[in-house]
Design a protein around this motif. Sequence first.
Motif, PDB file in Angstrom:
ATOM      1  N   ILE A 146     -90.554  22.552  66.684  1.00  0.00           N
ATOM      2  CA  ILE A 146     -90.350  23.556  67.829  1.00  0.00           C
ATOM      3  C   ILE A 146     -91.510  24.324  68.027  1.00  0.00           C
ATOM      4  O   ILE A 146     -91.708  24.412  69.361  1.00  0.00           O
ATOM      5  N   PRO A 147     -92.506  24.609  67.131  1.00  0.00           N
ATOM      6  CA  PRO A 147     -93.686  25.211  67.517  1.00  0.00           C
ATOM      7  C   PRO A 147     -94.829  24.150  68.317  1.00  0.00           C
ATOM      8  O   PRO A 147     -95.523  24.355  69.156  1.00  0.00           O
TER       9      PRO A 147
ATOM     10  N   ASP B 140     -84.293  26.026  72.248  1.00  0.00           N
ATOM     11  CA  ASP B 140     -85.445  25.456  71.667  1.00  0.00           C
ATOM     12  C   ASP B 140     -84.771  24.161  70.809  1.00  0.00           C
ATOM     13  O   ASP B 140     -85.633  23.186  70.783  1.00  0.00           O
TER      14      ASP B 140
ATOM     15  N   HIS C 256     -84.674  30.985  65.628  1.00  0.00           N
ATOM     16  CA  HIS C 256     -84.609  29.824  66.489  1.00  0.00           C
ATOM     17  C   HIS C 256     -83.605  30.102  67.642  1.00  0.00           C
ATOM     18  O   HIS C 256     -82.548  30.660  67.370  1.00  0.00           O
TER      19      HIS C 256
ATOM     20  N   CYS D  68    -100.526  18.572  68.384  1.00  0.00           N
ATOM     21  CA  CYS D  68    -100.219  19.775  67.865  1.00  0.00           C
ATOM     22  C   CYS D  68     -99.674  19.470  66.493  1.00  0.00           C
ATOM     23  O   CYS D  68     -99.988  20.336  65.329  1.00  0.00           O
TER      24      CYS D  68
ATOM     25  N   SER E 173     -84.003  21.070  73.259  1.00  0.00           N
ATOM     26  CA  SER E 173     -84.616  20.583  73.814  1.00  0.00           C
ATOM     27  C   SER E 173     -85.858  19.703  72.989  1.00  0.00           C
ATOM     28  O   SER E 173     -86.625  18.999  73.447  1.00  0.00           O
TER      29      SER E 173
ATOM     30  N   GLY F 237     -96.273  22.658  75.557  1.00  0.00           N
ATOM     31  CA  GLY F 237     -95.833  23.229  76.983  1.00  0.00           C
ATOM     32  C   GLY F 237     -95.050  22.327  77.612  1.00  0.00           C
ATOM     33  O   GLY F 237     -94.439  21.453  77.286  1.00  0.00           O
ATOM     34  N   GLU F 238     -94.943  22.767  79.041  1.00  0.00           N
ATOM     35  CA  GLU F 238     -94.106  21.962  79.972  1.00  0.00           C
ATOM     36  C   GLU F 238     -94.681  20.750  80.093  1.00  0.00           C
ATOM     37  O   GLU F 238     -95.938  20.539  80.301  1.00  0.00           O
TER      38      GLU F 238
ATOM     39  N   THR G  93     -93.607  21.621  70.227  1.00  0.00           N
ATOM     40  CA  THR G  93     -93.333  21.425  71.718  1.00  0.00           C
ATOM     41  C   THR G  93     -93.650  22.730  72.299  1.00  0.00           C
ATOM     42  O   THR G  93     -93.998  22.599  73.530  1.00  0.00           O
ATOM     43  N   LYS G  94     -93.293  24.100  71.711  1.00  0.00           N
ATOM     44  CA  LYS G  94     -93.850  25.026  72.617  1.00  0.00           C
ATOM     45  C   LYS G  94     -95.413  25.276  72.745  1.00  0.00           C
ATOM     46  O   LYS G  94     -95.659  25.576  73.877  1.00  0.00           O
ATOM     47  N   LYS G  95     -96.140  24.915  71.973  1.00  0.00           N
ATOM     48  CA  LYS G  95     -97.687  24.749  72.036  1.00  0.00           C
ATOM     49  C   LYS G  95     -97.982  23.729  73.033  1.00  0.00           C
ATOM     50  O   LYS G  95     -98.942  23.898  73.826  1.00  0.00           O
TER      51      LYS G  95
ATOM     52  N   HIS H 244     -97.538  14.351  77.863  1.00  0.00           N
ATOM     53  CA  HIS H 244     -96.568  15.320  77.111  1.00  0.00           C
ATOM     54  C   HIS H 244     -96.553  14.922  75.569  1.00  0.00           C
ATOM     55  O   HIS H 244     -96.755  15.757  74.567  1.00  0.00           O
TER      56      HIS H 244
END
Length: 333
Positions: A193-194, A9, A5, A242, A12, A200-201, A196-198, A235
Amino acid sequence: IIATHFPVDIASLPLLQPFQIKKPAESSIVNTIINEQHANDTLTVMMNQEEKLRGDLQKAKNEDSKDNEDSNNDSTKAGKSTGNAKKSYKKSTKKQSNAANIQKIKEIECQIDTVSLTLHQCRQNLAQFTGWTKAMLQAEYSKLAVTLDQNSQDYSDLEEAFSFLCPRLTGVTNSDHEEYYHEQRLAYVKEMIPATKKAGERNFPTSLMALPYIVKFQCDDPESPVVAALIDEMHQLAITECCRARLEKQIASDPAKFKVLKHVEEMLDRKEVVTTEVVRKHYRKRSIKLHPDRNGEHMRPIFEEFTDARTVLSSSRLRQSYLRGMLDVFKSY
């Protein structure tokens, strides 16, 4: 699998943002959460290893019992026959096999003892890091809470974040109950974490403002409350979807993951309510300037387009479907 980690990440994550972490790499909260996650992942790996070894041990014991039973049957048959070299060789081979299996059982038992000791140390490490994380969050919460207006949104967000990550229990001394809430925080960080990453912004205001219904709704300011609310909602929708994909099959057996999914779904519900209210306020305010009865018949086409846009944007189902489809089209160019 022990995940790696990165401080940015962790900082955020939605529930960490109210703690106003400006330098993630130097934050004591972020570093203790990373250590907490690493300790939890290590514990999970060792527990899986122990489970596998115990399965191997049971299998080896079953094979040993079967070999002993076969050996006894062969001895009985040998007593009733004259015997020969072939039977003697077969009996000798089985004895060697039995000896090898007994040795294998001893080795597995030795490995289980080693893993059990390691597991004990892993549990101690996790308990230590969860205690530190709770203390760090408590200290930062206390520090920030006195600087915020209790009627402000920032204060509400901080309260919600702390309540979820470190629930304050009154009159509860059951250690298992305390551990459940540590598990809730651990599950949140691990799954979000995964997710929010998937997800995206967030979309840029300019991307949203170019969409036809946004233009018709007279949202010509990038800092418009309508644009901001739509960006937040879309968002959160992506994050929620996800999380659903990751957790839906696990929540029945894992209360902590159920809490995580429930939390993100409640966040989406709230953002939908906020967006709908912002759209309605914008419509009431702008309709005075656009209504043909007050501003002339030449404004009727503009007002009708404005009303059509309101119909779509005031419904969470319609606006999400519209924005998702249109944004995907714009991104393809």
